[in-house]
Design a protein around this motif. Sequence first.
Motif, PDB file in Angstrom:
ATOM      1  N   ALA A   1       0.456  -4.443 -18.712  1.00  0.00           N
ATOM      2  CA  ALA A   1      -0.757  -3.697 -18.382  1.00  0.00           C
ATOM      3  C   ALA A   1      -0.659  -3.091 -16.991  1.00  0.00           C
ATOM      4  CB  ALA A   1      -1.981  -4.606 -18.468  1.00  0.00           C
ATOM      5  N   LEU A   2      -0.010  -3.789 -16.062  1.00  0.00           N
ATOM      6  CA  LEU A   2       0.115  -3.290 -14.698  1.00  0.00           C
ATOM      7  C   LEU A   2       1.352  -2.403 -14.558  1.00  0.00           C
ATOM      8  CD1 LEU A   2      -1.650  -3.671 -12.213  1.00  0.00           C
ATOM      9  CD2 LEU A   2      -0.072  -5.421 -11.418  1.00  0.00           C
ATOM     10  N   ALA A   3       2.455  -2.793 -15.190  1.00  0.00           N
ATOM     11  CA  ALA A   3       3.688  -2.025 -15.070  1.00  0.00           C
ATOM     12  C   ALA A   3       3.554  -0.645 -15.704  1.00  0.00           C
ATOM     13  CB  ALA A   3       4.840  -2.792 -15.712  1.00  0.00           C
ATOM     14  N   GLU A   4       2.729  -0.540 -16.734  1.00  0.00           N
ATOM     15  CA  GLU A   4       2.561   0.734 -17.427  1.00  0.00           C
ATOM     16  C   GLU A   4       1.311   1.490 -16.975  1.00  0.00           C
ATOM     17  OE1 GLU A   4       2.438  -0.358 -21.499  1.00  0.00           O
ATOM     18  OE2 GLU A   4       4.482  -1.179 -21.533  1.00  0.00           O
ATOM     19  N   HIS A   5       0.658   1.006 -15.932  1.00  0.00           N
ATOM     20  CA  HIS A   5      -0.583   1.630 -15.483  1.00  0.00           C
ATOM     21  C   HIS A   5      -0.330   3.014 -14.900  1.00  0.00           C
ATOM     22  CE1 HIS A   5      -4.114   2.419 -12.943  1.00  0.00           C
ATOM     23  NE2 HIS A   5      -4.770   1.617 -13.758  1.00  0.00           N
ATOM     24  N   GLY A   6       0.707   3.138 -14.093  1.00  0.00           N
ATOM     25  CA  GLY A   6       0.996   4.408 -13.445  1.00  0.00           C
ATOM     26  C   GLY A   6       0.215   4.578 -12.153  1.00  0.00           C
ATOM     27  N   GLY A   7       0.641   5.554 -11.360  1.00  0.00           N
ATOM     28  CA  GLY A   7      -0.039   5.811 -10.096  1.00  0.00           C
ATOM     29  C   GLY A   7       0.510   4.964  -8.966  1.00  0.00           C
ATOM     30  N   GLU A   8      -0.115   5.082  -7.824  1.00  0.00           N
ATOM     31  CA  GLU A   8       0.291   4.339  -6.637  1.00  0.00           C
ATOM     32  C   GLU A   8      -0.862   3.501  -6.108  1.00  0.00           C
ATOM     33  OE1 GLU A   8       1.660   7.205  -3.847  1.00  0.00           O
ATOM     34  OE2 GLU A   8       3.559   7.566  -4.893  1.00  0.00           O
ATOM     35  N   TRP A   9      -0.507   2.541  -5.278  1.00  0.00           N
ATOM     36  CA  TRP A   9      -1.534   1.692  -4.661  1.00  0.00           C
ATOM     37  C   TRP A   9      -2.137   2.428  -3.463  1.00  0.00           C
ATOM     38  CZ3 TRP A   9      -3.674  -1.720  -7.366  1.00  0.00           C
ATOM     39  CH2 TRP A   9      -2.980  -2.596  -8.204  1.00  0.00           C
TER      40      TRP A   9
ATOM     41  N   LEU B   1       0.830  -1.207   0.000  1.00  0.00           N
ATOM     42  CA  LEU B   1       0.000   0.000   0.000  1.00  0.00           C
ATOM     43  C   LEU B   1       0.865   1.258   0.000  1.00  0.00           C
ATOM     44  CD1 LEU B   1      -2.831  -1.035   2.495  1.00  0.00           C
ATOM     45  CD2 LEU B   1      -3.028  -0.721   0.017  1.00  0.00           C
ATOM     46  N   GLY B   2       0.552   2.162  -0.898  1.00  0.00           N
ATOM     47  CA  GLY B   2       1.301   3.403  -1.025  1.00  0.00           C
ATOM     48  C   GLY B   2       2.475   3.316  -1.984  1.00  0.00           C
ATOM     49  N   LYS B   3       2.780   2.128  -2.492  1.00  0.00           N
ATOM     50  CA  LYS B   3       3.902   1.953  -3.413  1.00  0.00           C
ATOM     51  C   LYS B   3       3.440   2.113  -4.863  1.00  0.00           C
ATOM     52  CE  LYS B   3       6.876   0.910  -0.186  1.00  0.00           C
ATOM     53  NZ  LYS B   3       5.994   0.932   0.983  1.00  0.00           N
ATOM     54  N   PRO B   4       4.377   2.375  -5.792  1.00  0.00           N
ATOM     55  CA  PRO B   4       3.999   2.509  -7.212  1.00  0.00           C
ATOM     56  C   PRO B   4       3.386   1.230  -7.758  1.00  0.00           C
ATOM     57  CG  PRO B   4       6.203   3.385  -6.812  1.00  0.00           C
ATOM     58  CD  PRO B   4       5.797   2.682  -5.558  1.00  0.00           C
ATOM     59  N   ILE B   5       2.375   1.370  -8.568  1.00  0.00           N
ATOM     60  CA  ILE B   5       1.683   0.222  -9.157  1.00  0.00           C
ATOM     61  C   ILE B   5       2.604  -0.463 -10.163  1.00  0.00           C
ATOM     62  CG2 ILE B   5      -0.262  -0.478 -10.606  1.00  0.00           C
ATOM     63  CD1 ILE B   5      -1.857   1.823  -9.410  1.00  0.00           C
ATOM     64  N   GLY B   6       2.707  -1.795 -10.026  1.00  0.00           N
ATOM     65  CA  GLY B   6       3.517  -2.574 -10.959  1.00  0.00           C
ATOM     66  C   GLY B   6       5.008  -2.452 -10.756  1.00  0.00           C
ATOM     67  N   LYS B   7       5.445  -1.895  -9.623  1.00  0.00           N
ATOM     68  CA  LYS B   7       6.882  -1.710  -9.374  1.00  0.00           C
ATOM     69  C   LYS B   7       7.232  -1.985  -7.918  1.00  0.00           C
ATOM     70  CE  LYS B   7       7.360   1.842 -12.970  1.00  0.00           C
ATOM     71  NZ  LYS B   7       6.000   1.711 -13.484  1.00  0.00           N
TER      72      LYS B   7
ATOM     73  N   VAL C   1      -9.959  -6.700   3.538  1.00  0.00           N
ATOM     74  CA  VAL C   1      -8.678  -7.155   2.988  1.00  0.00           C
ATOM     75  C   VAL C   1      -7.677  -6.000   2.955  1.00  0.00           C
ATOM     76  CG1 VAL C   1      -7.535  -7.967   0.896  1.00  0.00           C
ATOM     77  CG2 VAL C   1      -9.634  -9.064   1.658  1.00  0.00           C
ATOM     78  N   ILE C   2      -8.114  -4.819   2.548  1.00  0.00           N
ATOM     79  CA  ILE C   2      -7.228  -3.656   2.508  1.00  0.00           C
ATOM     80  C   ILE C   2      -6.705  -3.332   3.903  1.00  0.00           C
ATOM     81  CG2 ILE C   2      -7.157  -1.167   2.076  1.00  0.00           C
ATOM     82  CD1 ILE C   2      -9.120  -1.626  -0.227  1.00  0.00           C
ATOM     83  N   LEU C   3      -7.573  -3.399   4.909  1.00  0.00           N
ATOM     84  CA  LEU C   3      -7.138  -3.128   6.277  1.00  0.00           C
ATOM     85  C   LEU C   3      -6.137  -4.188   6.740  1.00  0.00           C
ATOM     86  CD1 LEU C   3      -7.826  -0.919   8.362  1.00  0.00           C
ATOM     87  CD2 LEU C   3      -9.354  -2.557   9.443  1.00  0.00           C
ATOM     88  N   TYR C   4      -6.358  -5.437   6.352  1.00  0.00           N
ATOM     89  CA  TYR C   4      -5.412  -6.510   6.695  1.00  0.00           C
ATOM     90  C   TYR C   4      -4.068  -6.275   6.007  1.00  0.00           C
ATOM     91  CZ  TYR C   4      -3.260 -11.151   6.677  1.00  0.00           C
ATOM     92  OH  TYR C   4      -2.380 -12.201   6.799  1.00  0.00           O
ATOM     93  N   MET C   5      -4.089  -5.847   4.754  1.00  0.00           N
ATOM     94  CA  MET C   5      -2.851  -5.549   4.043  1.00  0.00           C
ATOM     95  C   MET C   5      -2.123  -4.371   4.697  1.00  0.00           C
ATOM     96  SD  MET C   5      -4.297  -5.995   0.149  1.00  0.00           S
ATOM     97  CE  MET C   5      -2.734  -5.685  -0.658  1.00  0.00           C
ATOM     98  N   ARG C   6      -2.875  -3.408   5.201  1.00  0.00           N
ATOM     99  CA  ARG C   6      -2.255  -2.250   5.857  1.00  0.00           C
ATOM    100  C   ARG C   6      -1.545  -2.663   7.137  1.00  0.00           C
ATOM    101  NH1 ARG C   6      -3.587   2.126   9.419  1.00  0.00           N
ATOM    102  NH2 ARG C   6      -2.708   4.109   8.655  1.00  0.00           N
ATOM    103  N   GLU C   7      -2.070  -3.674   7.821  1.00  0.00           N
ATOM    104  CA  GLU C   7      -1.430  -4.154   9.037  1.00  0.00           C
ATOM    105  C   GLU C   7      -0.179  -4.975   8.732  1.00  0.00           C
ATOM    106  OE1 GLU C   7      -4.005  -6.126  11.739  1.00  0.00           O
ATOM    107  OE2 GLU C   7      -5.082  -4.275  12.272  1.00  0.00           O
ATOM    108  N   ASN C   8       0.038  -5.300   7.467  1.00  0.00           N
ATOM    109  CA  ASN C   8       1.218  -6.049   7.052  1.00  0.00           C
ATOM    110  C   ASN C   8       2.093  -5.146   6.167  1.00  0.00           C
ATOM    111  OD1 ASN C   8       0.970  -9.236   7.709  1.00  0.00           O
ATOM    112  ND2 ASN C   8      -1.059  -8.337   7.404  1.00  0.00           N
ATOM    113  N   GLY C   9       2.784  -4.243   6.804  1.00  0.00           N
ATOM    114  CA  GLY C   9       3.690  -3.359   6.075  1.00  0.00           C
ATOM    115  C   GLY C   9       3.280  -1.909   6.070  1.00  0.00           C
ATOM    116  N   GLY C  10       2.139  -1.577   6.676  1.00  0.00           N
ATOM    117  CA  GLY C  10       1.724  -0.187   6.769  1.00  0.00           C
ATOM    118  C   GLY C  10       1.119   0.336   5.487  1.00  0.00           C
TER     119      GLY C  10
END
Length: 232
Positions: free
Chosen positions: A114-122, A98-104, A157-166
């Motif tokens: 399709a994901l690597a060239e999407h752009g933006g952040e998670w 969460l908060g990292k660049p999409i596809g990177k 699921v998003i809240l669970y992902m946030r608890e695993n790495g912030g």
Amino acid sequence: MDDRFNTAAGWVLGAAIVALGLSSISSRWFETERPEEMGYPIEGVVEEGGEEAGPSLATLLASADALAGEKVFAKCTACHSIAQGGPNGIGPNLWGVLGKPIGKHVAGFAYSSALAEHGGEWDYEAMDAWLKSPRAFASGTKMSFAGLSSAEDRAAVILYMRENGGGPPLPEPEAEPILGEEVGIDGAAEGPGPIEGGGAESAAQAAGAMSDEQPVPGAGAAVANDGAKPGD
């Protein structure tokens, strides 16, 4: 015998032709279409071109349960790990995504173009859209998962992902409107507004009318007061 059979067959064929003709005529006269505007809502029916309205993502995240998200995330463990330092599978490790660049997020992982060239952040909106339908979010992605249709499951699921790495700070839920503001009720301490078209003269007349209505002590009361002595 043959004449009777031919006669019966003729009657059956004629009846079939008549029935077919009546069916064709009635379909033209009594053709029905879905009304543009429904007369009254029907439970479970969604209007064409729209979706059922529900709570915002911020509201869902505020009330989500990470433990419930962990159970839903079990559907993802066939392709992903989420523990810190965990291995990549068919999909990348999702620790701190969460908060990292999409596809990177994971260096060296072979993301789809399709994901690597999407752009933006998670951010939370992007992750919610991805979990809802990966193919709709990034057409051509290699991810075969159909998605999570439940908005509550996605938030968990998003809240669970946030608890695993912030992740970024959670969005603030929208404030609910105050009842008085919503219906336009005057405050308890507020009186009625000024009389339309009235000025200082109207205010003076109103004050005079109020003073005229006040009770005035009678003459007897005044005499009694004059005759009274201290100590009586």
